[in-house]
Write an enzyme that holds these catalytic residues in place. Structure first.
Site, PDB file in Angstrom:
ATOM      1  N   CYS A   1       9.638   2.003   3.519  1.00  0.00           N
ATOM      2  CA  CYS A   1      10.571   0.905   3.777  1.00  0.00           C
ATOM      3  C   CYS A   1      12.003   1.418   3.917  1.00  0.00           C
ATOM      4  O   CYS A   1      12.864   0.710   4.394  1.00  0.00           O
ATOM      5  CB  CYS A   1      10.495  -0.115   2.653  1.00  0.00           C
ATOM      6  SG  CYS A   1      11.061   0.578   1.109  1.00  0.00           S
TER       7      CYS A   1
ATOM      8  N   PHE B   1       0.815  -1.221   0.000  1.00  0.00           N
ATOM      9  CA  PHE B   1       0.000   0.000   0.000  1.00  0.00           C
ATOM     10  C   PHE B   1       0.846   1.267   0.000  1.00  0.00           C
ATOM     11  O   PHE B   1       0.372   2.321  -0.400  1.00  0.00           O
ATOM     12  CB  PHE B   1      -0.927   0.003   1.237  1.00  0.00           C
ATOM     13  CG  PHE B   1      -0.222   0.420   2.512  1.00  0.00           C
ATOM     14  CD1 PHE B   1      -0.031   1.768   2.807  1.00  0.00           C
ATOM     15  CD2 PHE B   1       0.285  -0.519   3.401  1.00  0.00           C
ATOM     16  CE1 PHE B   1       0.640   2.157   3.962  1.00  0.00           C
ATOM     17  CE2 PHE B   1       0.957  -0.143   4.547  1.00  0.00           C
ATOM     18  CZ  PHE B   1       1.135   1.204   4.828  1.00  0.00           C
TER      19      PHE B   1
ATOM     20  N   GLU C   1       9.313  -4.096  13.004  1.00  0.00           N
ATOM     21  CA  GLU C   1       9.187  -2.954  12.100  1.00  0.00           C
ATOM     22  C   GLU C   1       7.928  -2.206  12.545  1.00  0.00           C
ATOM     23  O   GLU C   1       6.818  -2.745  12.470  1.00  0.00           O
ATOM     24  CB  GLU C   1       9.027  -3.461  10.658  1.00  0.00           C
ATOM     25  CG  GLU C   1       8.909  -2.333   9.666  1.00  0.00           C
ATOM     26  CD  GLU C   1       8.681  -2.823   8.226  1.00  0.00           C
ATOM     27  OE1 GLU C   1       8.054  -3.859   8.030  1.00  0.00           O
ATOM     28  OE2 GLU C   1       9.142  -2.114   7.313  1.00  0.00           O
TER      29      GLU C   1
ATOM     30  N   LYS D   1      -1.196  -7.316  -9.338  1.00  0.00           N
ATOM     31  CA  LYS D   1      -2.166  -7.433  -8.231  1.00  0.00           C
ATOM     32  C   LYS D   1      -1.721  -6.397  -7.199  1.00  0.00           C
ATOM     33  O   LYS D   1      -0.916  -6.670  -6.330  1.00  0.00           O
ATOM     34  CB  LYS D   1      -2.126  -8.851  -7.649  1.00  0.00           C
ATOM     35  CG  LYS D   1      -3.381  -9.318  -6.941  1.00  0.00           C
ATOM     36  CD  LYS D   1      -3.837  -8.447  -5.790  1.00  0.00           C
ATOM     37  CE  LYS D   1      -2.984  -8.543  -4.550  1.00  0.00           C
ATOM     38  NZ  LYS D   1      -3.286  -7.496  -3.544  1.00  0.00           N
TER      39      LYS D   1
HETATM   40  P1  NAD Z   1       1.584  -6.634   2.944  1.00  0.00           P
HETATM   41  O1  NAD Z   1       2.621  -7.694   3.010  1.00  0.00           O
HETATM   42  O2  NAD Z   1       0.469  -6.659   3.929  1.00  0.00           O
HETATM   43  O3  NAD Z   1       0.888  -6.624   1.493  1.00  0.00           O
HETATM   44  C1  NAD Z   1       1.657  -6.632   0.316  1.00  0.00           C
HETATM   45  C2  NAD Z   1       0.871  -7.351  -0.780  1.00  0.00           C
HETATM   46  O4  NAD Z   1       0.715  -8.718  -0.418  1.00  0.00           O
HETATM   47  C3  NAD Z   1      -0.526  -6.795  -1.011  1.00  0.00           C
HETATM   48  O5  NAD Z   1      -0.772  -6.769  -2.388  1.00  0.00           O
HETATM   49  C4  NAD Z   1      -1.428  -7.786  -0.288  1.00  0.00           C
HETATM   50  O6  NAD Z   1      -2.696  -7.902  -0.885  1.00  0.00           O
HETATM   51  C5  NAD Z   1      -0.673  -9.094  -0.398  1.00  0.00           C
HETATM   52  N1  NAD Z   1      -0.891  -9.975   0.751  1.00  0.00           N
HETATM   53  C6  NAD Z   1      -1.159  -9.609   2.033  1.00  0.00           C
HETATM   54  N2  NAD Z   1      -1.251 -10.693   2.825  1.00  0.00           N
HETATM   55  C7  NAD Z   1      -1.022 -11.758   2.043  1.00  0.00           C
HETATM   56  C8  NAD Z   1      -0.965 -13.163   2.295  1.00  0.00           C
HETATM   57  N3  NAD Z   1      -1.164 -13.671   3.512  1.00  0.00           N
HETATM   58  N4  NAD Z   1      -0.689 -13.986   1.247  1.00  0.00           N
HETATM   59  C9  NAD Z   1      -0.474 -13.495   0.017  1.00  0.00           C
HETATM   60  N5  NAD Z   1      -0.522 -12.170  -0.274  1.00  0.00           N
HETATM   61  C10 NAD Z   1      -0.784 -11.310   0.723  1.00  0.00           C
HETATM   62  O7  NAD Z   1       2.381  -5.234   2.991  1.00  0.00           O
HETATM   63  P2  NAD Z   1       1.801  -3.781   3.145  1.00  0.00           P
HETATM   64  O8  NAD Z   1       1.295  -3.588   4.530  1.00  0.00           O
HETATM   65  O9  NAD Z   1       0.908  -3.468   2.019  1.00  0.00           O
HETATM   66  O10 NAD Z   1       3.119  -2.904   2.936  1.00  0.00           O
HETATM   67  C11 NAD Z   1       3.989  -2.550   3.977  1.00  0.00           C
HETATM   68  C12 NAD Z   1       5.186  -3.464   4.039  1.00  0.00           C
HETATM   69  O11 NAD Z   1       5.869  -3.432   2.788  1.00  0.00           O
HETATM   70  C13 NAD Z   1       6.234  -3.039   5.064  1.00  0.00           C
HETATM   71  O12 NAD Z   1       6.680  -4.182   5.735  1.00  0.00           O
HETATM   72  C14 NAD Z   1       7.348  -2.426   4.235  1.00  0.00           C
HETATM   73  O13 NAD Z   1       8.625  -2.486   4.814  1.00  0.00           O
HETATM   74  C15 NAD Z   1       7.270  -3.265   3.015  1.00  0.00           C
HETATM   75  N6  NAD Z   1       7.893  -2.583   1.889  1.00  0.00           N
HETATM   76  C16 NAD Z   1       9.126  -3.001   1.507  1.00  0.00           C
HETATM   77  C17 NAD Z   1       9.770  -2.371   0.476  1.00  0.00           C
HETATM   78  C18 NAD Z   1      11.135  -2.819   0.049  1.00  0.00           C
HETATM   79  O14 NAD Z   1      11.585  -2.372  -0.975  1.00  0.00           O
HETATM   80  N7  NAD Z   1      11.804  -3.676   0.789  1.00  0.00           N
HETATM   81  C19 NAD Z   1       9.152  -1.309  -0.188  1.00  0.00           C
HETATM   82  C20 NAD Z   1       7.873  -0.914   0.235  1.00  0.00           C
HETATM   83  C21 NAD Z   1       7.244  -1.569   1.277  1.00  0.00           C
END
Ligand code: NAD
Length: 499
Positions: free
Chosen positions: A282, A150, A382, A174
């Protein structure tokens, strides 16, 4: 009647047949903005099969034609920059400046993708044996999938599909179900730029839709960005299914302050890096390690953080916006409470923060802890909120050890005026992206985004040359052209040596 977010499948804009729809809310006041579908099994299936069919023709479109389309896309993204940023600000809560930055950092990747021809050049060695040449050609993989978080709904999808597609792949995106309208707008402009509509498919959903893609035999490669638990699941399942996977996951980024640094530069840098985007970056800074006498600056740091006032994005004085949803606010406030219970000193408390006119918003005020130790949950989780933990070290070596002992390795930074200290830090730190007097060292797209350790699973990173490697295969051709035939009855050559 609430607006229903559409999807882009098989060349059409479709309203899902799903019975499962989620509300997408404005995080500043909980107003329901629209509803996003959890795509049905058949819709996901159609998106992949349509992308698979599209690949058969798209892969043969000449590289410069593909590059010209992405250049046109870059032009349209620039033209609609502010309009996309407004959609983004409304659904994420980011300030307008920050939303524009999110779009801009994505545009830079599309810009970079236009130079794909030089990144897809193979190699050639003439006369590897008499009259025999060997050369390599770079070819696309097929259907690639992107699963995005997000917190950067424009930048992170744009890390993925422009490069994948310009390399000759087709793509199923997605995006996060929490801010789906921004990626939809990116897709519309993509089609307007002249790309065939079935080259990029956008489906909405969550866990079930992701799992269907992870297990789909026609998906060749998966790019994921999100939290560490989900990323580990995606990496393990995807690779178990023999797919190519890159998973960018969570972070715990430390910034080291040496006592010889410029104090005001340091404070300015830390405040923005810790609280910008409400700490939902991140590459944001969540731990500041003050070395030696730099400890004395904590009073000034607290004063600078205290001045930050979060608000709704349309308020121009807003320093940052709300957290993405009410659960995130509850979680972050719970971690702050736990930090106090664990014995950290709370210098600035952002819990129960109220913004006039937006009392129901997910706002958390700037929060500052000292006396933090590595066993506390505020250190090893985090937090993903505007919360900074201050820690102390007597020496640079001690600070480096602390960072290297932390499992994450996304970003880190040092503020110093000593070239020797900076050189030592850069050399010894086990983190993929290092800033020297730069608090958030996100590389421009001609380099790659190179998280390490628990912040990244895979081999090839995002954008830059590494992304082209991720989205392609190398084929190595060995060729000989005969000037004349051999006489009838000549002995067959049974050797494997090339001569
Ligand atoms: P999230 O892991 O909740 O969701 C990411 C994606 O995965 C979404 O599209 C979601 O629909 C899907 N998803 C969620 N739960 C799932 C499951 N159980 N099985 C399969 N798919 C699933 O992450 P978020 O809250 O949207 O984003 C924040 C996180 O992203 C933070 O931990 C941040 O550090 C990380 N992030 C990392 C980077 C990087 O480059 N390392 C960049 C941006 C964000």
């Amino acid at each position: 009647m609430l607006e229903k977010i559409n999807m882009y499948i098989d060349g059409k804009s479709v309203v899902s047949q799903s019975e499962q729809w989620l509300d997408v809310t404005n995080p500043a006041n909980q107003e329901v903005l629209y509803q996003v579908p959890m795509a049905t099994h058949n819709e996901v299936e159609l998106a992949v099969s349509s992308a698979k069919t599209a690949f058969e023709t798209w892969k043969d479109v000449p590289v410069p034609v593909r590059a010209r389309m992405v250049l046109q896309y870059q032009h349209l993204l620039k033209k609609h920059h502010d309009e996309i940023a407004e959609i983004l600000a409304e659904e994420t809560g980011k300030t307008f400046e920050d939303a524009k930055g999110d779009v801009w950092r994505g545009i830079e990747v599309a810009e970079h993708a236009a130079g794909v021809a030089s990144m897809m050049m193979g190699e050639y060695v003439e006369n590897v044996a008499n009259g025999i040449d060997t050369y390599s050609v770079i070819q696309p993989l097929g259907v690639c999938v992107g699963i995005t978080p997000f917190n950067f709904p424009a930048m992170i999808p744009l890390w993925m599909f422009p490069l994948a597609v310009v390399c000759g792949n087709t793509f199923v995106l997605k995006p996060s179900e929490q801010d789906p309208k921004t990626p939809n707008r990116l897709a519309e402009l993509f089609y307007e730029a002249g790309f065939p509509r079935d080259v990029l498919q956008v489906i909405h959903g969550g866990k079930d839709q992701v799992n269907q893609l992870l297990n789909h035999e026609d998906v060749q490669a998966i790019s994921f960005v999100g939290s560490v638990g989900v990323g580990e699941h995606i990496y393990k399942t995807g690779t178990d299914n023999l797919k190519r996977v890159q998973a960018f996951t969570g972070a715990k980024n430390h910034l080291v302050v040496m006592p010889d640094a410029n104090k005001n530069q340091v404070i300015n840098g830390i405040v923005g890096a810790a609280c910008g985007a409400a700490g939902q970056r991140c590459m944001g800074i969540s731990v500041c390690v003050m070395v030696g006498d730099a400890k004395d600056w904590q009073t000034d740091l607290k004063a600078a953080m205290e001045k930050l006032k979060p608000n709704y994005w349309k308020n121009e004085d807003s320093a940052y916006g709300p957290l993405i949803n009410a659960q995130a606010k509850t979680r972050v406030e719970g971690l702050i409470t736990q930090g106090v219970a664990d014995g950290a000193t709370l210098l600035l408390d952002g819990r129960d923060y109220k913004v006039e006119g937006y009392e129901n918003g997910n706002f958390v005020g700037p929060t500052l802890f000292t006396d933090v130790t590595v066993d506390m949950s505020i250190y090893h989780n985090e937090i993903f909120g505007p919360v900074l933990c201050l820690m102390y070290a007597d020496t640079l070596e001690e600070a480096i050890k602390l960072i290297n002992d932390n499992p994450y390795g996304n970003g880190t930074s040092i503020f110093t005026n000593s070239g020797a200290a900076a050189r030592k830090f850069q050399h010894e730190i086990k983190v993929g992206q290092v800033g020297i007097n730069i608090p958030i060292p996100v590389p421009l797209p001609f380099f790659s985004f190179t998280g390490w350790r628990k912040s990244f699973y895979g081999d090839q990173h995002a954008y830059g040359k590494q992304a082209v490697k991720f989205y392609t295969e190398t084929k190595t051709v060995t060729s000989r052209w005969f000037e004349s035939d051999i006489p009838d009855g000549g002995a067959p050559n049974l050797s494997i040596n090339l001569r």
